[in-house]
Design an enzyme around this catalytic site. Sequence first.
Site, PDB file in Angstrom:
ATOM      1  N   PRO A 111       2.156 -18.549  25.597  1.00  0.00           N
ATOM      2  CA  PRO A 111       0.873 -19.075  26.074  1.00  0.00           C
ATOM      3  C   PRO A 111       0.565 -20.433  25.426  1.00  0.00           C
ATOM      4  O   PRO A 111       1.409 -21.008  24.743  1.00  0.00           O
ATOM      5  CB  PRO A 111      -0.111 -18.005  25.609  1.00  0.00           C
ATOM      6  CG  PRO A 111       0.477 -17.459  24.359  1.00  0.00           C
ATOM      7  CD  PRO A 111       1.977 -17.620  24.466  1.00  0.00           C
ATOM      8  N   LYS A 166      10.043 -20.809  28.553  1.00  0.00           N
ATOM      9  CA  LYS A 166       9.057 -21.353  29.496  1.00  0.00           C
ATOM     10  C   LYS A 166       7.732 -21.544  28.761  1.00  0.00           C
ATOM     11  O   LYS A 166       7.064 -20.571  28.408  1.00  0.00           O
ATOM     12  CB  LYS A 166       8.830 -20.401  30.688  1.00  0.00           C
ATOM     13  CG  LYS A 166       8.065 -21.126  31.792  1.00  0.00           C
ATOM     14  CD  LYS A 166       7.457 -20.204  32.820  1.00  0.00           C
ATOM     15  CE  LYS A 166       6.114 -19.680  32.412  1.00  0.00           C
ATOM     16  NZ  LYS A 166       5.095 -20.721  32.153  1.00  0.00           N
ATOM     17  N   ALA A 224      -2.362  -8.384  31.755  1.00  0.00           N
ATOM     18  CA  ALA A 224      -2.110  -8.348  33.202  1.00  0.00           C
ATOM     19  C   ALA A 224      -0.764  -9.011  33.521  1.00  0.00           C
ATOM     20  O   ALA A 224       0.013  -8.496  34.348  1.00  0.00           O
ATOM     21  CB  ALA A 224      -3.242  -9.061  33.943  1.00  0.00           C
ATOM     22  N   THR A 225      -0.470 -10.117  32.852  1.00  0.00           N
ATOM     23  CA  THR A 225       0.823 -10.788  33.080  1.00  0.00           C
ATOM     24  C   THR A 225       1.969  -9.910  32.565  1.00  0.00           C
ATOM     25  O   THR A 225       3.025  -9.827  33.196  1.00  0.00           O
ATOM     26  CB  THR A 225       0.860 -12.160  32.379  1.00  0.00           C
ATOM     27  OG1 THR A 225      -0.354 -12.840  32.644  1.00  0.00           O
ATOM     28  CG2 THR A 225       2.027 -13.002  32.856  1.00  0.00           C
ATOM     29  N   GLU A 270       3.916  -9.342  23.096  1.00  0.00           N
ATOM     30  CA  GLU A 270       2.804  -9.597  22.157  1.00  0.00           C
ATOM     31  C   GLU A 270       1.602  -9.959  23.008  1.00  0.00           C
ATOM     32  O   GLU A 270       1.552 -11.048  23.593  1.00  0.00           O
ATOM     33  CB  GLU A 270       3.150 -10.758  21.224  1.00  0.00           C
ATOM     34  CG  GLU A 270       4.341 -10.511  20.321  1.00  0.00           C
ATOM     35  CD  GLU A 270       4.049  -9.518  19.201  1.00  0.00           C
ATOM     36  OE1 GLU A 270       2.897  -9.064  19.072  1.00  0.00           O
ATOM     37  OE2 GLU A 270       4.987  -9.193  18.473  1.00  0.00           O
ATOM     38  N   CYS A 309      -5.202 -14.446  19.545  1.00  0.00           N
ATOM     39  CA  CYS A 309      -5.017 -13.038  19.923  1.00  0.00           C
ATOM     40  C   CYS A 309      -5.629 -12.105  18.899  1.00  0.00           C
ATOM     41  O   CYS A 309      -6.247 -11.114  19.253  1.00  0.00           O
ATOM     42  CB  CYS A 309      -3.533 -12.749  20.109  1.00  0.00           C
ATOM     43  SG  CYS A 309      -2.520 -13.253  18.711  1.00  0.00           S
TER      44      CYS A 309
HETATM   45  P1  NAD Z   1      -1.000 -15.578  30.405  1.00  0.00           P
HETATM   46  O1  NAD Z   1      -0.559 -14.162  30.385  1.00  0.00           O
HETATM   47  O2  NAD Z   1      -1.815 -16.073  31.529  1.00  0.00           O
HETATM   48  O3  NAD Z   1       0.258 -16.573  30.321  1.00  0.00           O
HETATM   49  C1  NAD Z   1       1.252 -16.433  29.311  1.00  0.00           C
HETATM   50  C2  NAD Z   1       2.539 -17.048  29.828  1.00  0.00           C
HETATM   51  O4  NAD Z   1       3.039 -16.247  30.905  1.00  0.00           O
HETATM   52  C3  NAD Z   1       2.392 -18.463  30.396  1.00  0.00           C
HETATM   53  O5  NAD Z   1       3.509 -19.236  30.045  1.00  0.00           O
HETATM   54  C4  NAD Z   1       2.344 -18.209  31.892  1.00  0.00           C
HETATM   55  O6  NAD Z   1       2.706 -19.327  32.675  1.00  0.00           O
HETATM   56  C5  NAD Z   1       3.359 -17.085  32.019  1.00  0.00           C
HETATM   57  N1  NAD Z   1       3.280 -16.303  33.250  1.00  0.00           N
HETATM   58  C6  NAD Z   1       2.264 -16.209  34.135  1.00  0.00           C
HETATM   59  N2  NAD Z   1       2.589 -15.361  35.135  1.00  0.00           N
HETATM   60  C7  NAD Z   1       3.835 -14.907  34.880  1.00  0.00           C
HETATM   61  C8  NAD Z   1       4.724 -14.004  35.537  1.00  0.00           C
HETATM   62  N3  NAD Z   1       4.388 -13.382  36.677  1.00  0.00           N
HETATM   63  N4  NAD Z   1       5.926 -13.760  34.977  1.00  0.00           N
HETATM   64  C9  NAD Z   1       6.280 -14.342  33.816  1.00  0.00           C
HETATM   65  N5  NAD Z   1       5.487 -15.228  33.148  1.00  0.00           N
HETATM   66  C10 NAD Z   1       4.272 -15.500  33.670  1.00  0.00           C
HETATM   67  O7  NAD Z   1      -1.771 -15.799  29.010  1.00  0.00           O
HETATM   68  P2  NAD Z   1      -2.518 -17.109  28.502  1.00  0.00           P
HETATM   69  O8  NAD Z   1      -3.806 -17.262  29.243  1.00  0.00           O
HETATM   70  O9  NAD Z   1      -1.560 -18.257  28.485  1.00  0.00           O
HETATM   71  O10 NAD Z   1      -2.802 -16.674  26.978  1.00  0.00           O
HETATM   72  C11 NAD Z   1      -3.889 -15.894  26.608  1.00  0.00           C
HETATM   73  C12 NAD Z   1      -3.499 -14.444  26.371  1.00  0.00           C
HETATM   74  O11 NAD Z   1      -2.400 -14.369  25.458  1.00  0.00           O
HETATM   75  C13 NAD Z   1      -4.609 -13.669  25.697  1.00  0.00           C
HETATM   76  O12 NAD Z   1      -4.730 -12.392  26.259  1.00  0.00           O
HETATM   77  C14 NAD Z   1      -4.156 -13.568  24.252  1.00  0.00           C
HETATM   78  O13 NAD Z   1      -4.714 -12.509  23.537  1.00  0.00           O
HETATM   79  C15 NAD Z   1      -2.684 -13.445  24.422  1.00  0.00           C
HETATM   80  N6  NAD Z   1      -1.993 -13.827  23.187  1.00  0.00           N
HETATM   81  C16 NAD Z   1      -1.352 -12.849  22.456  1.00  0.00           C
HETATM   82  C17 NAD Z   1      -0.725 -13.176  21.253  1.00  0.00           C
HETATM   83  C18 NAD Z   1      -0.025 -12.131  20.418  1.00  0.00           C
HETATM   84  O14 NAD Z   1       0.809 -12.505  19.579  1.00  0.00           O
HETATM   85  N7  NAD Z   1      -0.292 -10.843  20.578  1.00  0.00           N
HETATM   86  C19 NAD Z   1      -0.752 -14.505  20.806  1.00  0.00           C
HETATM   87  C20 NAD Z   1      -1.417 -15.454  21.569  1.00  0.00           C
HETATM   88  C21 NAD Z   1      -2.024 -15.109  22.764  1.00  0.00           C
END
Ligand code: NAD
Length: 481
Positions: free
Chosen positions: A150, A175, A229-230, A248, A282
């Site tokens: 992210p 990516k 959701a992703t 994660e 997160c």
């Molecule tokens: P996101 O799930 O929207 O996107 C994360 C990544 O997934 C991006 O690179 C996005 O382009 C990609 N993606 C989107 N659709 C996809 C698909 N169908 N297949 C594969 N990849 C896809 O999340 P975000 O808005 O970028 O980040 C915020 C979220 O991340 C929050 O929920 C946060 O808590 C979480 N987060 C978790 C941690 C952890 O270590 N647990 C750390 C940071 C952020």
Amino acid sequence: MTSIDIPQIGHLIGGETVLGDLREIRDPGHLDDTVAQVAVGSASDVDRAVRAAHAAFDGWRRTSPAERAKLILAAADVVAGAGADLAPLLVREHGGVLWEAQTDFGLGTGVLQHTASLVEDFSRPVQYDDEQSFISVERVPRGVVAAIVPWNMPVVLTMMKLAPALATGNTLVLKPSPFAPAALTILLTRMADLLPPGVLNVVHGEGDVGAALTSHPLVRKVGFTGGIATARKVIESTAGTIKNVTLELGGNDPAIVLDDVDIDAALDRMLKGVYTRTGQICFAVKRIYVPRGLYQRFADAFCDRVNQYVVGHGLDPEVSFGPLNNEAQYKKVTDLIDRTRNSAATLLTLGSKRDADTWDNGYYVLPHVVRDVAHEAPISCEEQFGPIVPLIAYDNEQQALDWANDGEYGLGASVWTTDPQRGLALARQIEAGSTFINTHSFESLDLRMPFGGVKQSGIGREFGTAGLSEYVEEHAIRHLK
Ligand code: NAD
């Protein structure tokens, strides 16, 4: 700003930068400004990158752990040195303040160094030799790893995958998030110069590019950080080829304040975990449980401090925190604020605007505190990922514990007390990947502690040997004598 200041960021495939079609990314703190032009990826870019990584795998896996550790350490020097020129660019694409961006580079450096220090011991086979058998259990790389990250802390979140993947002999296709791809890709291109072509590849794009990567038959492992959701889509798209995944995900971290707390000392540390990165971490503190007898005093002291915060552009040294990262995040957080305003809870809008004239030219939100709020309220149950936090009164410790464990999240948690034994006893009953006592922020992290979530906050662990284990298969060999 002139076009000469706008970097063009390509994919990195087999050691070559590939530009193709470009799209602009804007500064979330100054939406008029274009920060970079970034390549738009496709399934065919993914295929080329995966094939380049696959072609590089055989040579890379044959290098010794010591050689790989040496290269990872050299890469750590690159990350440490890059903060100076790339942290300001990162601020302009992801909206954080400068020290937060520098922390991202600092943590990323630490992850590489720590991983390099472990990999030689970790890679040594476990062997048994007796009259009947010779057995060797060997940790072998999985192959091509897809890493998806992210935008909130892109450097360290990338290094948490890159370091264990490359150190154990895998090759990588990363990516980045479309919301913070520029500084990270410049950094990775510098790191890739140290490595054989194809060992480290980058493809830009959105969900379709992510899905092409996670479903590619030559990808053997997916390391994903992002939203729940992703993650469900990632699990679905890896099902066809049975890939190993590390996830994660989001959190809704509780902080339980006990009645023996030192309020001032606790707030000094706790607030670093609430509003840092504008709440977009997160494992930020996302709901705070306070004993009813202490509630008024704690909430007043909390709000007094929050009221001192100044919100503005992340490159302004006077600013406490910057804008939210993107429009969807801004809509989600402001919608939650509106719903809370229209509820029975007391919503306080605190702090001040650094520059009221440019406020509407970015995704700025002042800090909010929600008082007199129920545990069941949406602001207590949803991951807000923004500068707003509920303070919830509880009647006894068991109730606080039950509420902390309520729900499908289980990333981080904290207990605040002047009695370490009482803190430890309560911490042991919390359902979380990490529980901190008297800390809950970046300063809580210690690379010796595995990091990850329980329940729907994730699968697997990062950091240390637990993180290395995610990127190897155990190959068991037995010679029956
Ligand atoms: P996101 O799930 O929207 O996107 C994360 C990544 O997934 C991006 O690179 C996005 O382009 C990609 N993606 C989107 N659709 C996809 C698909 N169908 N297949 C594969 N990849 C896809 O999340 P975000 O808005 O970028 O980040 C915020 C979220 O991340 C929050 O929920 C946060 O808590 C979480 N987060 C978790 C941690 C952890 O270590 N647990 C750390 C940071 C952020």
